[in-house]
Scaffold this motif. Structure first.
Motif, PDB file in Angstrom:
ATOM      1  N   ALA A  64      -1.619   1.113  -5.491  1.00 28.85           N
ATOM      2  CA  ALA A  64      -1.682   0.438  -6.790  1.00 28.85           C
ATOM      3  C   ALA A  64      -1.723  -1.077  -6.648  1.00 28.85           C
ATOM      4  O   ALA A  64      -1.840  -1.789  -7.646  1.00 28.85           O
ATOM      5  N   HIS A  65      -1.594  -1.577  -5.431  1.00 32.19           N
ATOM      6  CA  HIS A  65      -1.671  -3.018  -5.157  1.00 32.19           C
ATOM      7  C   HIS A  65      -2.424  -3.185  -3.836  1.00 32.19           C
ATOM      8  O   HIS A  65      -2.138  -2.453  -2.878  1.00 32.19           O
ATOM      9  N   GLY A 121      -0.807  10.789   9.698  1.00 36.76           N
ATOM     10  CA  GLY A 121      -1.796  10.348  10.683  1.00 36.76           C
ATOM     11  C   GLY A 121      -3.115   9.871  10.095  1.00 36.76           C
ATOM     12  O   GLY A 121      -3.919   9.269  10.800  1.00 36.76           O
ATOM     13  N   ALA A 122      -3.340  10.105   8.791  1.00 35.62           N
ATOM     14  CA  ALA A 122      -4.618   9.696   8.184  1.00 35.62           C
ATOM     15  C   ALA A 122      -4.493   8.292   7.592  1.00 35.62           C
ATOM     16  O   ALA A 122      -3.587   8.043   6.771  1.00 35.62           O
ATOM     17  N   ASP A 123      -5.367   7.393   8.012  1.00 38.60           N
ATOM     18  CA  ASP A 123      -5.364   6.015   7.507  1.00 38.60           C
ATOM     19  C   ASP A 123      -5.802   6.019   6.035  1.00 38.60           C
ATOM     20  O   ASP A 123      -6.848   6.591   5.698  1.00 38.60           O
ATOM     21  N   LEU A 124      -5.027   5.365   5.173  1.00 35.08           N
ATOM     22  CA  LEU A 124      -5.340   5.389   3.730  1.00 35.08           C
ATOM     23  C   LEU A 124      -6.161   4.176   3.291  1.00 35.08           C
ATOM     24  O   LEU A 124      -6.347   3.973   2.091  1.00 35.08           O
ATOM     25  N   ALA A 125      -6.637   3.386   4.246  1.00 30.49           N
ATOM     26  CA  ALA A 125      -7.448   2.210   3.872  1.00 30.49           C
ATOM     27  C   ALA A 125      -8.619   2.653   3.005  1.00 30.49           C
ATOM     28  O   ALA A 125      -9.324   3.615   3.340  1.00 30.49           O
ATOM     29  N   GLY A 126      -8.787   1.971   1.878  1.00 35.45           N
ATOM     30  CA  GLY A 126      -9.919   2.273   0.994  1.00 35.45           C
ATOM     31  C   GLY A 126      -9.718   3.495   0.116  1.00 35.45           C
ATOM     32  O   GLY A 126     -10.585   3.819  -0.702  1.00 35.45           O
ATOM     33  N   VAL A 127      -8.567   4.192   0.269  1.00 33.31           N
ATOM     34  CA  VAL A 127      -8.319   5.382  -0.567  1.00 33.31           C
ATOM     35  C   VAL A 127      -7.636   4.916  -1.853  1.00 33.31           C
ATOM     36  O   VAL A 127      -6.535   4.346  -1.799  1.00 33.31           O
TER      37      VAL A 127
END
Ligand code: ATP
Length: 243
Positions: A52-53, A64-70
């Motif tokens: 949210a920010h 283990g999953a990168d949340l970049a861009g999610v």
């Protein structure tokens, strides 16, 4: 293995760097509390984890999953649920309608309308009341219940006791104890130190956007937390160093 990993997270509000290189991990079933004075950066950190920010540096991984861009709504579907400060229910909808709306956003799992109402008995007689007519404690219970309806893998709770009468706080925490006993993984922001020490497995003390001290709740004395609150000493075990 850790379920949630936060690595060197930076987050800004314009020129102000509210979160400065914070790292921590949360393992499945753990309750981790973030404590610190107003403005320390706790809300910004929780919001950044939830998507949210925006981050200005670092990364967040879930299992283990990168949340970049999610985006935030996809993070909810992956199992990250934020209960924001101020609750933010749909005031014109009933408790039941608020809960059912959240179900569509999340994952399938043990939390259903009936199990959520079972965990928050105070909501049972109010299930057909509009959310705007609830007391503060009932609204907080409904906001946590709404997050649970997404069957989160990690529940992010921002100041659940804020503005509540002592009896309402006790009821909300009694329900949290039920969730913790059921194995729910929780990251909690809380101002009430007594509650925090009684509830969390591990405490992270945040000052000026950095973690200044951390440790198992059993080892964290009130004095050590208070010192970190006001930056009276920089804890060698923390990541803070000199600000
Ligand atoms: P609180 O307990 O008051 O919510 P907090 O530890 O959660 O405090 P944040 O709300 O994350 O801290 O605030 C961190 C810093 O960012 C503070 O200096 C605050 O003034 C600033 N800040 C927060 N929200 C905004 C915003 N929307 N615009 C500009 N600055 C902000």
């Amino acid at each position: 293995m850790s379920l949630l990993t936060v690595e060197a997270l930076d987050a800004r509000h314009g020129l102000l760097q509210a979160v400065r290189g914070i790292s921590f991990t949360v393992t499945a079933g753990e309750t981790v509390a973030l404590v610190g004075a107003n403005g320390a950066g706790k809300t910004t950190l929780l919001r950044a984890i939830a998507g949210a920010h925006p981050l200005s540096g670092g990364r967040v991984t879930l299992d283990g999953a990168d949340l970049a861009g999610v985006p935030a709504h996809r993070r909810a579907a992956l199992g990250l649920a934020l209960v924001p400060e101020g609750r933010r229910l749909f005031a014109q909808l009933t408790v039941e309608e608020n809960l059912l709306l959240a179900r569509a956003a999340g994952r399938r799992g043990p939390w259903t309308l009936e199990t959520v109402l079972g965990a928050f008995p105070m909501l049972q007689p109010r299930r057909h009341a509009r959310a705007g007519t609830l007391s503060g404690g009932e609204q907080q219970a409904a906001a946590i219940g709404r997050a649970l309806m997404t069957n989160p893998r990690v529940l992010l709770l921002d100041e659940v006791s804020l503005g509540l009468a002592p009896l309402a706080v006790a009821r909300v925490y009694a329900s949290l104890a039920t969730l913790i006993a059921a194995g729910t993984t929780i990251v909690l922001v809380e101002q009430d130190l007594t509650r925090t020490l009684a509830t969390a497995d591990r405490i992270l003390c945040v000052l000026e956007g950095q973690i200044l001290a951390e440790g198992p709740a059993a080892d964290m004395t009130r004095e050590r937390i208070t010192a970190a609150y006001f930056g009276l000493h920089r804890d060698a075990a923390g990541q803070g160093g000199a600000a």
